[in-house]
Design an enzyme around this catalytic site. Structure first.
Site, short mmCIF file in Angstrom:
data_model
loop_
_atom_site.label_atom_id
_atom_site.label_comp_id
_atom_site.label_asym_id
_atom_site.label_seq_id
_atom_site.Cartn_x
_atom_site.Cartn_y
_atom_site.Cartn_z
N CYS A 41 6.66 -7.36 7.25
CA CYS A 41 7.74 -6.85 8.10
C CYS A 41 8.09 -7.92 9.11
CB CYS A 41 7.24 -5.59 8.81
SG CYS A 41 8.47 -4.79 9.85
N GLU A 83 0.82 -1.21 0.00
CA GLU A 83 0.00 0.00 0.00
C GLU A 83 0.85 1.26 0.00
OE1 GLU A 83 -2.43 -1.34 3.60
OE2 GLU A 83 -1.41 0.42 4.38
#
Ligand code: SAH
Length: 378
Positions: free
Chosen positions: A141, A121
Site C-alpha cells: 500500500c 493475505e
C-alpha cells in the site's frame, strides 16, 4: 489474452519494487489471465470472438461460481475443444495457498502466492450472522498510515480483478468441505481499494452478480482511507454496497499526523464528499475510528468527533489499536474505550466497538504477510 500481453500488463502494474534483488523472480513465460477477471458480458464477447455460442458464458459461470470446479476439464457440458481452448487461454487458479492458519475462534487466515511470487493475505471471519471474507486489493500500500502494517515496504503492485475475485472463490472452496457459504465480503485487507478503482469495481460486479457468487450488495463493504475524487465516483455508481471511511481523527492536524493522505485530501473537503455520498445513495456511512492510546482517545476527542459528523447519516466503529511491532502506538485502556463510546452515545451518535478476530494468528491487516514474507515488506 496471450501471456506476452499479460506479462507486459503485470510489469506495468509493478510500480515500486523496493528491493528487487531480494525478490525471487519466477520465469513469467507461461502466465495466463485469470478466468475470474471476466464479467459475464466480457466472457460472452470473448466466446463470440472465438466463434463460440454466447450462451456458453452462463454455463462457464455456473461451473466457476456455483459448482466451483478446479479444472476446466470438469466443465462437462462444454464441448471438449472449448474446454481445451479455455485451458490454453486462461488460468483457473492464479493463487496458491502457502499458509492456512485457523484460530480458536474459527477465523482462518490464508497467505496466497501470486503468479509473480508476491504474496497476499485473505481472512475468513465467523460471525453469528454469517461468514465474512476480508480481501486484499493491492500488494502492499502507498497510503502510509503511521499505524498500519500493510504500508510497510510500500506498494508493489495493484491486484488484477481476477486475483481479488479468486480470493473469495478459494475461501468458498475451503468452506465447501463443511457445506458452508461465504455470506459477506469486506474489502479491508491489505491495500487501498480506491487506489485500484477499476479492478475494485469489476470485482464488485462479479461477486455481486446473481450468476456469479451472488453476494448481496448489502453484504459487501468497501473501506477507504479517503481518496476524495473516488468517493464521488463511487457515490455516482449508486450501489447498495456498504461504505466505510477510515477517519481516525476528529480534526485536520491530528489526522495529518496519523494519516499522511490527509495532507492531500483535507478533512473539510472529505466530509463534504461523505455528505455527497450519503445524499446521493441514501445510505449511511461507517466511520472507522482507531483508538490510539494517548493520541486520539480522550473525551474531548470524542466530543470533537461528534461535532464533526453531526447530521451525517452514519455509524461509528471504534477499533482498539492492533499492536504492530514496527509502530509505536499503544492500546487505549478498556475503561477509556467505554468512556469514549459513552461520550459519543450521549451526543446521539450510533457507535459500536469492533470485536477482535483471530488475534492469536496475526489476523490484523498485513501482520501475517509481514511476518512470513519479511523481504516483501521492507
Ligand atoms: N485502505 C483501506 C482499507 C483498509 S481497512 C482503508 O484505509 O480504509 C483496514 C482498517 O483497519 C482501516 O480502517 C485501517 O485504518 C485500520 N487499521 C490499520 N492498521 C491498524 C492498527 N494497527 N490498529 C487498528 N486499526 C488499524
Amino acid at each position: 489474452m496471450n501471456s506476452d500481453i499479460l506479462n507486459k500488463r503485470i510489469n506495468e502494474l509493478v510500480e515500486h519494487i523496493n528491493t528487487p534483488e531480494k525478490r525471487k523472480k519466477k520465469e513469467n513465460s507461461n502466465l495466463k489471465e485469470s478466468i475470474y477477471t471476466f464479467t459475464l458480458d466480457e466472457l460472452k464477447e470473448w466466446l463470440q470472438e472465438q466463434g463460440e455460442k454466447p450462451f456458453r458464458a452462463a454455463q462457464i459461470y455456473d461451473w466457476l461460481y456455483n459448482k466451483r470446479v478446479k479444472t476446466f476439464d470438469e466443465m462437462t457440458n462444454l464441448p471438449k475443444q472449448l474446454r481445451e481452448k479455455l485451458n490454453e487461454s486462461f488460468a483457473l487458479s492464479t493463487l496458491s495457498t502457502i499458509v492456512k492458519q485457523e484460530s480458536k475462534d474459527g477465523t482462518i487466515k490464508f497467505l496466497f502466492e501470486l503468479q509473480d511470487n508476491y504474496s497476499i493475505e485473505t481472512v475468513l471471519m465467523r460471525h453469528d450472522y454469517g461468514n465474512s471474507v476480508c480481501v486484499t486489493s493491492q500488494v502492499g500500500c502507498r497510503i502510509g498510515c503511521t499505524f498500519c502494517a500493510s504500508t510497510l515496504g510500500g506498494l508493489k503492485r495493484h491486484l488484477l480483478a481476477g486475483e481479488i475475485v479468486e480470493q473469495v472463490v478459494k475461501v468458498q472452496q475451503a468452506l465447501d468441505e463443511a457445506g458452508e457459504r461465504v455470506s459477506h465480503v469486506v474489502v479491508m485487507g491489505i491495500g487501498e481499494p480506491f487506489d485500484n478503482f477499476d479492478a475494485l469495481m469489476k470485482f464488485l460486479r462479479v461477486i455481486n452478480h446473481e450468476k456469479g457468487l451472488n453476494i448481496g450488495a448489502r453484504h459487501i463493504t468497501v473501506s477507504t482511507s479517503g481518496i476524495i475524487p473516488k468517493i464521488y465516483q463511487f457515490a455516482d455508481e449508486k450501489l447498495q454496497i456498504n461504505f466505510a471511511l477510515s477517519l481516525h481523527a476528529p480534526n485536520q492536524e491530528l489526522r495529518e499526523r496519523l494519516m499522511p493522505i490527509a495532507r492531500a485530501y483535507k478533512l473539510d473537503q472529505l466530509m463534504e464528499a461523505i455528505r455527497y455520498y450519503t445524499e446521493k445513495t441514501g445510505r449511511r456511512v461507517t466511520f472507522e475510528y482507531g483508538l490510539f492510546g494517548g493520541v486520539n482517545d480522550s473525551i474531548e476527542h470524542a466530543e470533537e468527533l461528534a461535532n464533526l459528523i453531526k447530521g451525517i447519516k452514519c455509524h461509528v466503529n471504534l477499533i482498539p489499536v492492533n499492536y504492530v511491532p514496527e509502530r509505536n502506538y499503544v492500546r487505549t485502556p478498556r475503561n477509556q474505550i467505554f468512556a469514549f463510546e459513552r461520550a459519543l452515545k450521549k451526543k446521539g451518535i450510533n457507535v459500536t466497538i469492533r470485536r477482535e478476530h483471530g488475534s492469536d494468528i496475526d489476523a490484523a491487516c498485513g501482520q501475517l504477510r509481514a511476518k512470513e514474507r519479511v523481504h516483501e515488506t521492507r
